[in-house]
Design an enzyme around this catalytic site. Structure first.
Site, short mmCIF file in Angstrom:
data_model
loop_
_atom_site.label_atom_id
_atom_site.label_comp_id
_atom_site.label_asym_id
_atom_site.label_seq_id
_atom_site.Cartn_x
_atom_site.Cartn_y
_atom_site.Cartn_z
N PRO A 222 37.63 21.00 19.28
CG PRO A 222 35.73 19.97 20.15
CD PRO A 222 36.79 19.81 19.11
CG MET A 223 41.01 22.33 22.49
SD MET A 223 42.76 22.49 22.11
CE MET A 223 42.70 23.18 20.46
CB THR A 224 36.62 24.87 27.13
OG1 THR A 224 35.44 24.19 26.69
CG2 THR A 224 36.26 25.89 28.19
CD GLN B 100 32.27 20.52 21.48
OE1 GLN B 100 32.75 21.21 22.37
NE2 GLN B 100 32.59 19.24 21.32
CG HIS C 298 30.45 18.42 23.74
ND1 HIS C 298 30.88 17.12 23.90
CD2 HIS C 298 31.34 19.19 24.44
CE1 HIS C 298 31.95 17.11 24.68
NE2 HIS C 298 32.26 18.35 25.01
CE1 TYR D 160 31.33 18.86 30.77
CE2 TYR D 160 32.48 18.11 28.79
CZ TYR D 160 32.50 18.72 30.03
OH TYR D 160 33.68 19.17 30.55
N GLY E 293 44.30 19.01 18.71
CA GLY E 293 43.95 19.90 19.82
C GLY E 293 45.13 20.71 20.31
NE ARG E 294 46.90 17.43 24.28
CZ ARG E 294 47.68 16.41 24.55
NH1 ARG E 294 48.38 16.39 25.66
NH2 ARG E 294 47.79 15.39 23.70
C1 LIG Z 1 42.22 23.39 26.70
C2 LIG Z 1 41.32 22.29 26.23
C3 LIG Z 1 39.96 22.49 26.23
C4 LIG Z 1 39.10 21.48 25.73
N1 LIG Z 1 37.75 21.75 25.63
C5 LIG Z 1 36.95 20.88 24.96
C6 LIG Z 1 35.61 21.24 24.61
O1 LIG Z 1 35.13 22.36 24.86
N2 LIG Z 1 34.86 20.30 23.97
C7 LIG Z 1 35.36 19.08 23.66
O2 LIG Z 1 34.63 18.26 23.08
N3 LIG Z 1 36.63 18.73 23.94
C8 LIG Z 1 37.45 19.61 24.55
N4 LIG Z 1 38.76 19.29 24.75
C9 LIG Z 1 39.31 18.02 24.22
C10 LIG Z 1 39.92 18.25 22.84
O3 LIG Z 1 38.93 18.56 21.89
C11 LIG Z 1 40.68 17.01 22.33
O4 LIG Z 1 39.78 15.96 22.16
C12 LIG Z 1 41.79 16.59 23.27
O5 LIG Z 1 42.60 17.69 23.64
C13 LIG Z 1 42.68 15.52 22.63
O6 LIG Z 1 43.31 16.02 21.48
P1 LIG Z 1 44.88 16.43 21.52
O7 LIG Z 1 45.59 15.22 22.07
O8 LIG Z 1 45.23 16.72 20.10
O9 LIG Z 1 45.02 17.61 22.42
C14 LIG Z 1 39.63 20.26 25.28
C15 LIG Z 1 41.02 20.06 25.34
C16 LIG Z 1 41.86 21.06 25.78
C17 LIG Z 1 43.35 20.82 25.76
#
Ligand SMILES: Cc1cc2nc3c(=O)[nH]c(=O)nc-3n(C[C@H](O)[C@H](O)[C@H](O)COP(=O)(O)O)c2cc1C
Length: 399
Positions: free
Chosen positions: A54-56, A131, A198, A203, A365-366
């Site tokens: 999940p990514m905001t 989410q 979540h 949170y 994620g990223r």
């Molecule tokens: C732009 C962005 C927004 C994110 N928003 C959320 C979110 O809304 N909810 C959540 O549980 N995690 C959020 N995360 C965390 C990601 O879900 C993930 O756990 C974190 O980026 C690590 O994974 P990665 O190393 O593959 O990026 C966000 C991460 C990024 C980069």
């Protein structure tokens, strides 16, 4: 390979059956083959073990997902991801949101927008869950939708004489529990393939878990059991609001945005006291949020938080954190406008860890922001062609 886990109600688990999307039948680079096995998920089978974390994205003005948001999710399915978890989307409570342009999960317009996302993902053979989010103490007065509403949390926070977070009453707790249940029911009604709660990153649910943010002296504070009560009530209410075969995924973390070294469980035994009741209450899959998925979780054992979670609960687990990238997630990247670049890596070790049974699904994620075709490139042994994650990828929605 991973062996079948005891089948919980929603029946997630390894099923070497035909998959929903074509990617599962394509020839796969042997080093990553375990990641491209299908996986039973509720009423469906995921094409592979790759899950978009999940990514905001903050691109839904007025809380309504736009055409670009639809295209953004569709593009990740076309790139071969087995399951998408949407960005956090806010439940129907006045203090659920904490940030501009975050999509809501209530109200006709927002739900209609999400329905378009679901239909677009399904049309491509993908699977998607929302989410469900309440930001808890992260909210401050002045934020949409009603700027007069402060944050809500287990305990009050006063800054410069102003109560910016109010301590929740029993009625507030009951309202938030009901709002999570309503959102999950709406997710099923709209055609989503499950729902994620979540419970991570500081949170609302995590605010109750963590003793630093939970100073209550009633049944929701003090002992670990009391601090788990709010999460348990939410899981029970959600379970009762959806069909038995509608998967409930629960995301939790030790780390918080304000403290990467924070812990809700100091020992495996404490972790079990939090997670086992949640599993019994109806969680089907745990999503274990770490910044580096391979790190040992507790002193005295090399085992990761995902591996401990799987062992303690017997439930399937999603691991996440720095998959395919040479550098961990940092909260600071949002506010700091400097340019940055994080280089891609292979995921052979993650495939081995999955094959060992440390986890069942791999959250990404990223790197999916910079390269929507990441899964296909990994499958084909073309990791050298993956686009690095940079500032532009963070700012942009559709690639
Ligand atoms: C732009 C962005 C927004 C994110 N928003 C959320 C979110 O809304 N909810 C959540 O549980 N995690 C959020 N995360 C965390 C990601 O879900 C993930 O756990 C974190 O980026 C690590 O994974 P990665 O190393 O593959 O990026 C966000 C991460 C990024 C980069």
């Amino acid at each position: 390979m991973d062996t079948a886990t005891p089948a919980p109600t929603a029946n997630p688990g390894a099923t070497p059956a035909a998959s929903d999307a074509g990617i599962g039948t394509h020839s796969v680079n042997a080093a990553v083959a375990p990641l491209f096995q299908p996986f039973a998920f509720g009423r469906h089978t995921l094409a592979n073990r790759l899950v978009m974390a999940p990514m905001t994205r903050s691109k839904s003005p007025g809380g309504v997902p736009t055409d670009d948001v639809v295209a953004y999710y569709r593009r990740r399915v076309q790139g071969g991801v087995g399951l998408l978890i949407t960005e956090g989307t806010t439940i129907n409570h006045p203090a659920a949101n904490g940030y501009p342009q975050v999509p809501a999960f209530h109200g006709e317009a927002a739900l209609a927008g999400w329905k378009r996302v679901v239909d677009a993902v399904h049309a491509e053979g993908g699977r998607i869950i929302p989410q469900l989010w309440h930001v808890g103490i992260a909210r401050r007065p002045g934020v949409e939708p009603d700027p007069s509403v402060p944050g809500y949390g287990p305990s009050a926070i006063v800054t410069h004489g102003v109560e910016v977070v109010r301590a929740m009453t029993q009625a507030d707790i009951d309202a938030v529990v009901a709002a999570f249940a309503q959102a999950a029911a709406d997710a099923e009604r709209l055609g989503f393939d499950g729902a994620e709660l979540h419970g991570a990153h500081g949170y609302i649910i995590d605010d109750f878990f963590w003793e630093q943010t939970n100073q209550r002296t009633d049944a929701y504070g003090g002992s670990l059991e009391n601090r788990t009560r709010f999460a348990l009530e939410i899981v029970r209410a959600v379970r009762a609001a959806v069909s038995p075969d509608f998967p409930i995924v629960f995301r939790f973390s030790q780390w918080k945005g304000v403290d990467y070294n924070a812990r809700i469980a100091q020992t495996p035994e404490e972790l079990g006291r939090i997670l086992k009741p949640l599993a019994e209450a109806g969680v089907d899959i745990f999503h274990v949020s770490t910044r580096r998925y391979w790190e040992p979780a507790f002193d005295g054992s090399p085992d990761t938080l995902a591996a401990w979670t799987k062992r303690l609960t017997g439930k399937p687990v999603i691991a996440v954190g720095s998959v395919g990238l040479d550098g961990a997630f940092k909260v600071g990247m949002f506010a700091n406008r400097d340019a940055f670049e994080v280089k891609p890596t292979d995921v052979d070790q993650a495939a081995q860890a999955l094959a060992r049974g440390d986890f069942d699904l791999l959250g990404v994620g990223r790197v999916l922001l910079s390269d929507p075709d990441w899964a296909i490139k990994v499958r084909d042994g073309r990791v050298g062609e993956v686009v690095p994650f940079d500032r532009a990828a963070l700012d942009r929605l559709v690639v």
